[in-house]
Write a protein that holds these residues in place. Structure first.
Motif, PDB file in Angstrom:
ATOM      1  N   UNK A 182       0.861  -1.179   0.000  1.00  0.00           N
ATOM      2  CA  UNK A 182       0.000   0.000   0.000  1.00  0.00           C
ATOM      3  C   UNK A 182       0.897   1.228   0.000  1.00  0.00           C
ATOM      4  N   UNK A 183       0.280   2.365  -0.297  1.00  0.00           N
ATOM      5  CA  UNK A 183       1.032   3.615  -0.299  1.00  0.00           C
ATOM      6  C   UNK A 183       0.440   4.592   0.705  1.00  0.00           C
ATOM      7  N   UNK A 184       1.333   5.237   1.440  1.00  0.00           N
ATOM      8  CA  UNK A 184       0.940   6.306   2.350  1.00  0.00           C
ATOM      9  C   UNK A 184       1.493   7.613   1.815  1.00  0.00           C
ATOM     10  N   UNK A 185       0.616   8.578   1.638  1.00  0.00           N
ATOM     11  CA  UNK A 185       1.011   9.859   1.067  1.00  0.00           C
ATOM     12  C   UNK A 185       0.614  10.996   1.991  1.00  0.00           C
ATOM     13  N   UNK A 186       1.556  11.889   2.248  1.00  0.00           N
ATOM     14  CA  UNK A 186       1.269  13.115   2.983  1.00  0.00           C
ATOM     15  C   UNK A 186       1.216  14.246   1.969  1.00  0.00           C
ATOM     16  N   UNK A 187       0.057  14.871   1.838  1.00  0.00           N
ATOM     17  CA  UNK A 187      -0.117  15.929   0.846  1.00  0.00           C
ATOM     18  C   UNK A 187       0.720  17.155   1.206  1.00  0.00           C
ATOM     19  N   UNK A 188       1.185  17.890   0.204  1.00  0.00           N
ATOM     20  CA  UNK A 188       2.007  19.064   0.477  1.00  0.00           C
ATOM     21  C   UNK A 188       1.228  20.274   0.980  1.00  0.00           C
ATOM     22  N   UNK A 189      -0.105  20.238   0.888  1.00  0.00           N
ATOM     23  CA  UNK A 189      -0.900  21.376   1.343  1.00  0.00           C
ATOM     24  C   UNK A 189      -2.333  20.919   1.601  1.00  0.00           C
ATOM     25  N   UNK A 190      -3.066  21.756   2.341  1.00  0.00           N
ATOM     26  CA  UNK A 190      -4.478  21.463   2.592  1.00  0.00           C
ATOM     27  C   UNK A 190      -5.251  21.416   1.279  1.00  0.00           C
ATOM     28  N   UNK A 191      -4.937  22.332   0.356  1.00  0.00           N
ATOM     29  CA  UNK A 191      -5.637  22.363  -0.928  1.00  0.00           C
ATOM     30  C   UNK A 191      -5.453  21.051  -1.686  1.00  0.00           C
ATOM     31  N   UNK A 192      -4.218  20.550  -1.766  1.00  0.00           N
ATOM     32  CA  UNK A 192      -3.973  19.311  -2.485  1.00  0.00           C
ATOM     33  C   UNK A 192      -4.620  18.120  -1.779  1.00  0.00           C
ATOM     34  N   UNK A 193      -4.569  18.107  -0.446  1.00  0.00           N
ATOM     35  CA  UNK A 193      -5.225  17.014   0.294  1.00  0.00           C
ATOM     36  C   UNK A 193      -6.723  17.006   0.018  1.00  0.00           C
ATOM     37  N   UNK A 194      -7.323  18.165   0.071  1.00  0.00           N
ATOM     38  CA  UNK A 194      -8.769  18.263  -0.155  1.00  0.00           C
ATOM     39  C   UNK A 194      -9.136  17.798  -1.556  1.00  0.00           C
ATOM     40  N   UNK A 195      -8.356  18.241  -2.539  1.00  0.00           N
ATOM     41  CA  UNK A 195      -8.631  17.829  -3.919  1.00  0.00           C
ATOM     42  C   UNK A 195      -8.480  16.315  -4.090  1.00  0.00           C
TER      43      UNK A 195
END
Length: 294
Positions: free
Chosen positions: A48-61
């Motif tokens: 599996x992959x775990x990803x931490x988004x670089x910003x709130x905007x990218x996480x939300x999208x």
């Protein structure tokens, strides 16, 4: 990649609460500093992959895309969201057992096949449900919003563009505002071979952090300035399976968007040590200058 990024212990514990024990962790981030992705192998050999988004905007999208848009691609054509946690901007995803297209030595016929499948997937994504009222407003304003970014990119690029090149970008930004209505919907937002995975089972798409409601043509800019610029057969294969040719308005918008992409590349690429992005911007700008001022 300049250095390996360790997976924070708290995020590993969070992931193990959802998928069971993790026996190995591999840093799978891109080379740029804000990319944080890890490949987690479980005891049964499942990844599996775990990803931490670089910003709130990218996480939300991206979290929204995985819940409401990506399922339209089909079960094996993209990762699936296992869980997410907004306070850490983290997403836990299934793995797609394919290799990045960018890393494969494909022949001419294979490249056409890849683009043909990409066109079909792109069509599914673009038609993934009706836009609600708010998203439609954003989508219909997306070309004007892109034009609004021209001055910001020009300021960041500084003297990497001469006076005539800066004027060309401004001219194309002004033209983009006058394009008129074009088809809109949900787009991938970073549609290119780096985010295409390939195997004998077919093509899959990954990385939906830039997915958003917008003009469909915005999903073709990177392809038009890289893959299609030298290989019109790939464009033909893509559009054939996409299901339609681009309209005159879309062709005009694509040219204007390419100019904006060029200056964005020349602003971002050198500042982030990305020679490939920088070269894309310079090549596109040189081509547009030659065509506009032969």
């Amino acid at each position: 990649m300049s250095s390996t990024k360790p997976l924070p212990a708290a995020l590993k514990r969070w992931a193990e609460q959802r998928i069971g024990p993790v026996v190995s962790v591999r840093d799978a981030s891109h080379s740029w500093d804000r990319s944080r992705v890890w490949d987690l192998e479980g005891g049964s050999g499942v990844h599996r992959y775990l990803k931490v988004s670089p910003s709130v905007k990218f996480f939300t999208r991206e979290s929204r895309a995985y819940r409401h848009i990506v399922p339209a691609l089909g079960h094996t054509r993209a990762p699936h969201l296992i869980d997410s946690r907004a306070q850490d901007l983290v997403l836990l995803l299934t793995a797609v057992p394919r290799a990045p297209v960018k890393e494969l030595a494909l022949d001419t016929a294979q490249w056409r096949t890849v683009h043909q499948q990409a066109g079909a997937l792109c069509a599914r994504l673009h038609e993934a449900g009706e836009l609600d009222r708010g998203d439609r407003v954003k989508a219909e304003a997306s070309l004007s919003a892109a034009a609004d970014g021209a001055e910001k990119y020009l300021a960041r690029a500084g003297d990497r563009l001469d006076h005539d090149e800066q004027q060309l970008v401004r001219d194309h930004a002004a033209r983009l505002r006058r394009v008129g209505p074009v088809p809109v919907g949900y787009i991938h937002g970073n549609n290119q071979p780096r985010n295409w995975l390939w195997s004998t089972s077919g093509l899959a798409l990954v990385d939906f952090e830039r997915s958003r409601p917008a003009a469909h043509v915005q999903d073709f800019v990177i392809l038009a300035t890289t893959q299609w610029a030298d290989h019109p057969d790939r464009e033909k294969a893509f559009l054939l399976s996409y299901g339609r040719e681009l309209s005159d308005a879309e062709r005009h918008a694509l040219r204007c968007l390419s100019a904006l992409d060029a200056v964005n590349c020349l602003a971002w690429g050198p500042d982030n040590g990305d020679a490939e992005v920088t070269a894309r911007g310079r090549r596109t700008l040189d081509r547009l200058m030659k065509e506009d001022r032969p």
